[in-house]
Design a protein around this motif. Sequence first.
Motif, PDB file in Angstrom:
ATOM      1  N   ALA A 109       0.678  -1.259   0.067  1.00 24.40           N
ATOM      2  CA  ALA A 109      -0.230   0.032   0.259  1.00 24.40           C
ATOM      3  C   ALA A 109       0.876   0.686  -0.138  1.00 24.40           C
ATOM      4  N   ALA A 110       0.447   2.495  -0.085  1.00 24.26           N
ATOM      5  CA  ALA A 110       0.734   3.981  -0.364  1.00 24.26           C
ATOM      6  C   ALA A 110      -0.239   4.593   0.045  1.00 24.26           C
ATOM      7  N   GLY A 111      -0.375   4.931   1.033  1.00 28.70           N
ATOM      8  CA  GLY A 111      -1.408   6.573   1.031  1.00 28.70           C
ATOM      9  C   GLY A 111      -0.454   7.401   1.365  1.00 28.70           C
ATOM     10  N   GLN A 112      -0.880   8.477   0.170  1.00 21.35           N
ATOM     11  CA  GLN A 112      -1.721   9.903   0.702  1.00 21.35           C
ATOM     12  C   GLN A 112       0.152  10.304   0.085  1.00 21.35           C
ATOM     13  N   CYS A 113       1.588   9.900  -1.102  1.00 26.67           N
ATOM     14  CA  CYS A 113       2.407   9.594  -0.828  1.00 26.67           C
ATOM     15  C   CYS A 113       3.011   9.646  -2.688  1.00 26.67           C
ATOM     16  N   TRP A 114       2.183   8.862  -2.999  1.00 24.27           N
ATOM     17  CA  TRP A 114       2.200   8.607  -4.749  1.00 24.27           C
ATOM     18  C   TRP A 114       2.951   9.611  -4.724  1.00 24.27           C
ATOM     19  N   HIS A 115       2.404  10.511  -5.351  1.00 22.73           N
ATOM     20  CA  HIS A 115       2.741  11.412  -5.785  1.00 22.73           C
ATOM     21  C   HIS A 115       4.273  11.904  -5.752  1.00 22.73           C
ATOM     22  N   TRP A 116       4.987  11.779  -4.666  1.00 25.27           N
ATOM     23  CA  TRP A 116       6.260  12.066  -4.217  1.00 25.27           C
ATOM     24  C   TRP A 116       7.593  11.310  -4.765  1.00 25.27           C
ATOM     25  N   PHE A 117       7.096   9.660  -5.780  1.00 27.93           N
ATOM     26  CA  PHE A 117       7.383   8.598  -5.908  1.00 27.93           C
ATOM     27  C   PHE A 117       8.188   9.120  -7.513  1.00 27.93           C
ATOM     28  N   ASP A 118       9.170   8.032  -7.961  1.00 30.73           N
ATOM     29  CA  ASP A 118       9.405   8.216  -9.105  1.00 30.73           C
ATOM     30  C   ASP A 118       8.987   7.139  -9.129  1.00 30.73           C
ATOM     31  N   ALA A 119       7.535   6.680 -10.221  1.00 30.90           N
ATOM     32  CA  ALA A 119       6.225   5.851 -10.572  1.00 30.90           C
ATOM     33  C   ALA A 119       7.217   4.975 -11.085  1.00 30.90           C
ATOM     34  N   PRO A 120       7.753   5.190 -12.453  1.00 28.57           N
ATOM     35  CA  PRO A 120       7.905   3.582 -12.982  1.00 28.57           C
ATOM     36  C   PRO A 120       8.506   2.052 -11.953  1.00 28.57           C
ATOM     37  N   LYS A 121       9.730   3.346 -11.283  1.00 30.19           N
ATOM     38  CA  LYS A 121      10.393   2.636 -10.217  1.00 30.19           C
ATOM     39  C   LYS A 121       9.960   2.246  -9.259  1.00 30.19           C
ATOM     40  N   ALA A 122       8.847   3.409  -8.311  1.00 32.32           N
ATOM     41  CA  ALA A 122       8.282   2.119  -7.408  1.00 32.32           C
ATOM     42  C   ALA A 122       7.428   1.103  -7.962  1.00 32.32           C
ATOM     43  N   ALA A 123       6.661   1.136  -9.377  1.00 26.37           N
ATOM     44  CA  ALA A 123       5.614   0.030  -9.444  1.00 26.37           C
ATOM     45  C   ALA A 123       6.554  -1.359  -9.481  1.00 26.37           C
ATOM     46  N   ALA A 124       7.877  -1.144 -10.008  1.00 28.95           N
ATOM     47  CA  ALA A 124       8.795  -2.494 -10.483  1.00 28.95           C
ATOM     48  C   ALA A 124       9.469  -2.985  -9.260  1.00 28.95           C
ATOM     49  N   GLU A 125       9.207  -1.717  -8.251  1.00 34.48           N
ATOM     50  CA  GLU A 125      10.146  -2.361  -6.964  1.00 34.48           C
ATOM     51  C   GLU A 125       8.317  -3.156  -6.174  1.00 34.48           C
ATOM     52  N   ILE A 126       7.379  -2.654  -6.445  1.00 27.56           N
ATOM     53  CA  ILE A 126       6.185  -2.947  -5.607  1.00 27.56           C
ATOM     54  C   ILE A 126       6.018  -4.391  -6.309  1.00 27.56           C
ATOM     55  N   THR A 127       6.488  -4.382  -7.373  1.00 34.59           N
ATOM     56  CA  THR A 127       5.685  -5.456  -8.385  1.00 34.59           C
ATOM     57  C   THR A 127       6.950  -7.159  -8.098  1.00 34.59           C
ATOM     58  N   ARG A 128       8.445  -6.552  -7.907  1.00 32.91           N
ATOM     59  CA  ARG A 128       9.389  -7.206  -7.031  1.00 32.91           C
ATOM     60  C   ARG A 128       9.231  -7.391  -5.804  1.00 32.91           C
ATOM     61  N   LEU A 129       8.237  -7.105  -4.453  1.00 36.44           N
ATOM     62  CA  LEU A 129       7.979  -7.384  -3.852  1.00 36.44           C
ATOM     63  C   LEU A 129       6.667  -8.371  -3.454  1.00 36.44           C
ATOM     64  N   LEU A 130       5.570  -8.061  -4.268  1.00 35.26           N
ATOM     65  CA  LEU A 130       4.893  -9.001  -4.246  1.00 35.26           C
ATOM     66  C   LEU A 130       4.357 -10.105  -4.619  1.00 35.26           C
ATOM     67  N   ARG A 131       3.948 -11.508  -4.113  1.00 36.64           N
ATOM     68  CA  ARG A 131       4.020 -12.316  -4.293  1.00 36.64           C
ATOM     69  C   ARG A 131       2.694 -12.871  -5.571  1.00 36.64           C
ATOM     70  N   PRO A 132       2.842 -14.008  -5.919  1.00 36.15           N
ATOM     71  CA  PRO A 132       2.251 -13.541  -6.656  1.00 36.15           C
ATOM     72  C   PRO A 132       0.648 -13.506  -6.696  1.00 36.15           C
ATOM     73  N   GLY A 133       0.067 -12.510  -7.972  1.00 35.21           N
ATOM     74  CA  GLY A 133      -1.252 -12.449  -7.672  1.00 35.21           C
ATOM     75  C   GLY A 133      -2.041 -11.755  -6.192  1.00 35.21           C
ATOM     76  N   GLY A 134      -0.542 -11.186  -5.858  1.00 33.76           N
ATOM     77  CA  GLY A 134      -0.822  -9.719  -5.275  1.00 33.76           C
ATOM     78  C   GLY A 134      -1.634  -8.559  -5.422  1.00 33.76           C
ATOM     79  N   ARG A 135      -1.529  -7.722  -4.091  1.00 33.75           N
ATOM     80  CA  ARG A 135      -2.409  -6.553  -4.518  1.00 33.75           C
ATOM     81  C   ARG A 135      -1.531  -5.467  -4.180  1.00 33.75           C
ATOM     82  N   VAL A 136      -1.867  -3.790  -5.178  1.00 29.28           N
ATOM     83  CA  VAL A 136      -1.198  -2.938  -4.666  1.00 29.28           C
ATOM     84  C   VAL A 136      -2.618  -2.224  -4.099  1.00 29.28           C
ATOM     85  N   VAL A 137      -2.628  -1.584  -3.562  1.00 27.09           N
ATOM     86  CA  VAL A 137      -3.596  -0.043  -3.431  1.00 27.09           C
ATOM     87  C   VAL A 137      -2.444   1.318  -2.885  1.00 27.09           C
ATOM     88  N   ILE A 138      -2.821   2.122  -3.855  1.00 24.65           N
ATOM     89  CA  ILE A 138      -2.521   3.452  -3.876  1.00 24.65           C
ATOM     90  C   ILE A 138      -4.007   4.308  -3.571  1.00 24.65           C
TER      91      ILE A 138
END
Length: 260
Positions: A109-138
């Motif tokens: 999850a990312a709450g009240q903060c996505w606008h501060w991130f480098d979005a492509p890098k953050a999304a790639a990091e989230i993909t790496r961290l998630l298990r198969p079928g894992g969910r993301v919440v912004i």
Amino acid sequence: MTSGFRPDFGLTAQDYGRHRAGFPPQIVTHLYRHGIAFPGKDVLDIGTGTGTLARLFAQAGARVTGVDPAAPLLERARELDREAGVRTDYRVGSAESTGLPDGAYDVVAAGQCWHWFDAPKAAAEITRLLRPGGRVVIAHFDWLPLPGNVVEATEELILSFNPSWTLGGGTGLYPRWLTDLATAGFTGIETFSFDLTVPYPPEAWRGRIRASAGVGATLPPDEVERFDDALGRVLHERFPGDVIHVPHRTWAVVATRGDG
């Protein structure tokens, strides 16, 4: 996010923890309706700040890790966790490079903060961290400037002190984040929102604004004091009373790791 405006929320830790209204508990119910349950799950909250989302997830039964670059905010988060009777594993780190192991989380999850991130890098990091079928919440929980209301007046005052502030005039809706997730290969993208009113005593609203990106996180201390005095006058003259009712919007996008 533009590089010319980079707040340091560590400077605002006490006001941030004391006066910023955290995400409303109803967000957990809405996430459940979108297939995200928390009991027994491993959850990572990036850009956790003082842990407002992390605490809700922990109270809902998740094992929660929180990451933020501002150590003072994390210390305040630990204090608030102790008061709430929950525990989160807080670590200093960035959304783009958490240092955490591959495939360790069911939800990120990312709450009240996505606008501060480098979005492509953050999304790639989230993909790496998630298990198969894992969910993301912004998710976001934003005040709403409406014609003549206290938010509009407050934003005008912030801009008069800090013309480089770029976050005013919002609607609480973030369609670009859907594109960020789709570009990164996430699927099943859905959104939800709901509005509510948060009551703030005048002193608490002043503290809330001191903790904002455009004031305490960027202005020098003497300017923060001058701003706070000016906001006090605005509230006394234009919005008198013991309680200010501030409209807010909760909005979130949820999606699934693309190879799940």
